[in-house]
Design a protein around this motif. Structure first.
Motif, PDB file in Angstrom:
ATOM      1  N   VAL A   1       0.824  -1.206   0.000  1.00  0.00           N
ATOM      2  CA  VAL A   1       0.000   0.000   0.000  1.00  0.00           C
ATOM      3  C   VAL A   1       0.859   1.257   0.000  1.00  0.00           C
ATOM      4  O   VAL A   1       0.540   2.248  -0.679  1.00  0.00           O
ATOM      5  CB  VAL A   1      -0.959  -0.018   1.207  1.00  0.00           C
ATOM      6  CG1 VAL A   1      -1.668   1.331   1.352  1.00  0.00           C
ATOM      7  CG2 VAL A   1      -1.979  -1.137   1.056  1.00  0.00           C
TER       8      VAL A   1
ATOM      9  N   ASP B   1      -8.655   5.069  -2.369  1.00  0.00           N
ATOM     10  CA  ASP B   1      -9.325   4.180  -1.415  1.00  0.00           C
ATOM     11  C   ASP B   1      -8.610   2.840  -1.416  1.00  0.00           C
ATOM     12  O   ASP B   1      -8.225   2.326  -2.482  1.00  0.00           O
ATOM     13  CB  ASP B   1     -10.796   3.959  -1.808  1.00  0.00           C
ATOM     14  CG  ASP B   1     -11.602   5.259  -1.765  1.00  0.00           C
ATOM     15  OD1 ASP B   1     -11.421   6.031  -0.807  1.00  0.00           O
ATOM     16  OD2 ASP B   1     -12.399   5.487  -2.695  1.00  0.00           O
ATOM     17  N   ILE B   2      -8.425   2.283  -0.241  1.00  0.00           N
ATOM     18  CA  ILE B   2      -7.790   0.980  -0.104  1.00  0.00           C
ATOM     19  C   ILE B   2      -8.863  -0.042   0.273  1.00  0.00           C
ATOM     20  O   ILE B   2      -9.596   0.152   1.248  1.00  0.00           O
ATOM     21  CB  ILE B   2      -6.681   0.984   0.975  1.00  0.00           C
ATOM     22  CG1 ILE B   2      -5.631   2.062   0.647  1.00  0.00           C
ATOM     23  CG2 ILE B   2      -6.027  -0.382   1.089  1.00  0.00           C
ATOM     24  CD1 ILE B   2      -4.896   1.842  -0.647  1.00  0.00           C
ATOM     25  N   GLU B   3      -8.953  -1.089  -0.493  1.00  0.00           N
ATOM     26  CA  GLU B   3      -9.931  -2.149  -0.208  1.00  0.00           C
ATOM     27  C   GLU B   3      -9.389  -3.025   0.921  1.00  0.00           C
ATOM     28  O   GLU B   3      -8.331  -3.662   0.770  1.00  0.00           O
ATOM     29  CB  GLU B   3     -10.176  -2.981  -1.458  1.00  0.00           C
ATOM     30  CG  GLU B   3     -11.242  -4.047  -1.285  1.00  0.00           C
ATOM     31  CD  GLU B   3     -11.511  -4.789  -2.581  1.00  0.00           C
ATOM     32  OE1 GLU B   3     -11.255  -6.015  -2.635  1.00  0.00           O
ATOM     33  OE2 GLU B   3     -11.951  -4.115  -3.544  1.00  0.00           O
ATOM     34  N   ARG B   4     -10.071  -3.019   2.018  1.00  0.00           N
ATOM     35  CA  ARG B   4      -9.619  -3.811   3.158  1.00  0.00           C
ATOM     36  C   ARG B   4     -10.089  -5.245   3.011  1.00  0.00           C
ATOM     37  O   ARG B   4     -11.242  -5.520   2.661  1.00  0.00           O
ATOM     38  CB  ARG B   4     -10.171  -3.227   4.465  1.00  0.00           C
ATOM     39  CG  ARG B   4      -9.777  -1.766   4.681  1.00  0.00           C
ATOM     40  CD  ARG B   4      -8.267  -1.602   4.697  1.00  0.00           C
ATOM     41  NE  ARG B   4      -7.877  -0.182   4.820  1.00  0.00           N
ATOM     42  CZ  ARG B   4      -6.642   0.243   4.762  1.00  0.00           C
ATOM     43  NH1 ARG B   4      -5.648  -0.602   4.554  1.00  0.00           N
ATOM     44  NH2 ARG B   4      -6.367   1.525   4.892  1.00  0.00           N
ATOM     45  N   GLN B   5      -9.192  -6.166   3.293  1.00  0.00           N
ATOM     46  CA  GLN B   5      -9.504  -7.590   3.164  1.00  0.00           C
ATOM     47  C   GLN B   5     -10.436  -8.017   4.292  1.00  0.00           C
ATOM     48  O   GLN B   5     -10.207  -7.701   5.466  1.00  0.00           O
ATOM     49  CB  GLN B   5      -8.248  -8.429   3.201  1.00  0.00           C
ATOM     50  CG  GLN B   5      -8.452  -9.879   2.812  1.00  0.00           C
ATOM     51  CD  GLN B   5      -7.129 -10.598   2.620  1.00  0.00           C
ATOM     52  OE1 GLN B   5      -6.071 -10.043   2.864  1.00  0.00           O
ATOM     53  NE2 GLN B   5      -7.192 -11.842   2.171  1.00  0.00           N
ATOM     54  N   THR B   6     -11.514  -8.685   3.927  1.00  0.00           N
ATOM     55  CA  THR B   6     -12.473  -9.157   4.917  1.00  0.00           C
ATOM     56  C   THR B   6     -11.895 -10.352   5.665  1.00  0.00           C
ATOM     57  O   THR B   6     -11.454 -11.320   5.033  1.00  0.00           O
ATOM     58  CB  THR B   6     -13.801  -9.556   4.235  1.00  0.00           C
ATOM     59  OG1 THR B   6     -14.295  -8.441   3.481  1.00  0.00           O
ATOM     60  CG2 THR B   6     -14.829  -9.964   5.279  1.00  0.00           C
TER      61      THR B   6
END
Length: 331
Positions: free
Chosen positions: A8, A324-329
């Motif tokens: 990131v 925007d950073i897609e956060r891992q579920t």
């Protein structure tokens, strides 16, 4: 051995470089979303920053996003990564300009040589000197455009006269259009906002004499204390063109434009963009040279090149505002 993904922090740094790209009225109409788990970056057009009067087809927005995409490719190459790009990957989502997948690059990508120019490149609205731009530099810039699937045509004397007539007609049309003037005012001078737009200090002087096509963003508005100056009588103008005129071609034009601008900056040239003459479909048609090769059939941007003073950069939105950073579920 699994492929390493770009982290990131690295992607954020590349986005910072991407946002140094030029855009229409410095609106910066781009947003990014990175999914670290998938190693995929989306580049989206920020339609909230569209200009329906001056850019009803969003052609200028595509060109702006293409320029940002090229800076991203250069920044990644400088860090030892290759950017694999898909333009307009989803027909059902036309605002998704491109997706980018990063892979580590074993070797030196020629794009990395352009990296120092990213922070040095600024659009200039100042007078240039009478010194001619060497043909060798112009040939190199034409080659830079070709390498991105576009063309750059250097105007000869009779073409210059015709193009300057078109620019003047565009200026007059703009002066008679309150809607266009209001839209410009919303992005320039006191209307500049959110670390975007063109502040008054970047307007440059008023043209007292000369023929250089420099757009006066203060036209019709009080601008006390602004100086006037004599501009070039025989400006070095080039037209960036493409062989077709689809959204994909506009994105290619943006990448070619930024490649030309970065190379010109490394060559010691000052650069200025003029979209005024290509904002109107009718006037843009007049810029077409019927004798030019097919690669330049559709004019996309008018560029002015020369030797001028250093100018300050215009503001840029923070990376946190555009990424925007897609956060891992969690499982």
């Amino acid at each position: 051995m699994p492929t390493r993904h770009a982290d990131v922090a690295a992607v954020s740094a590349w986005i910072s470089d991407a946002t140094m790209a030029p855009s229409m009225h410095n609106a910066q109409p781009w947003r990014f979303r990175y999914a670290p788990a998938m190693n995929v970056l989306d580049l989206r057009m920020d339609t909230a920053r569209s200009m329906p009067r001056a850019d009803p087809s969003d052609r200028g927005m595509h060109i702006s996003c293409g320029a940002a995409l090229f800076n991203l490719r250069v920044a990644a190459a400088h860090a030892g990564w290759s950017a694999r790009v898909r333009l307009l990957p989803d027909p059902a989502d036309p605002a998704l300009a491109a997706t980018v997948v990063f892979t580590e690059y074993d070797g030196t990508d020629p794009l990395s040589m352009l990296y120092p120019a990213i922070v040095r490149r600024h659009s200039s609205r100042e007078p240039f000197t009478d010194e001619s731009v060497p043909d060798a530099l112009l040939d190199g810039l034409s080659g830079a455009a070709r390498s991105e699937g576009a063309s750059m045509t250097v105007l000869n004397d009779w073409q210059l006269d015709a193009v300057l007539d078109v620019v003047e007609e565009a200026r007059q049309d703009e002066s008679l259009s309150p809607g266009v003037r209001d839209e410009i005012a919303g992005w320039t001078g006191a209307g500049a906002k959110d670390s975007a737009g063109i502040p008054g200090y970047a307007f440059g002087p008023k043209r007292r004499d000369g023929r250089a096509p420099v757009r006066d963003f203060a036209a019709g508005r009080p601008d006390p204390g602004r100086e006037s100056a004599v501009f070039e009588q025989s400006p070095c103008l080039t037209v960036l063109g493409t062989s077709a005129d689809r959204p994909q071609d506009w994105l290619l034009a943006g990448q070619a434009l930024e490649r030309v601008l970065l190379q010109a900056t490394l060559d010691g040239l000052s650069t200025s963009l003029n979209s005024q003459a290509v904002e109107s479909a009718e006037l843009r048609w007049l810029l077409r040279d019927p004798h030019a090769p097919a690669a330049s059939a559709f004019p996309q941007m008018l560029l002015r090149l020369g030797y001028g003073p250093r100018v300050p950069r215009t503001p840029r939105r923070a990376v946190s505002d555009v990424l925007d950073i897609e956060r891992q579920t969690p499982p």
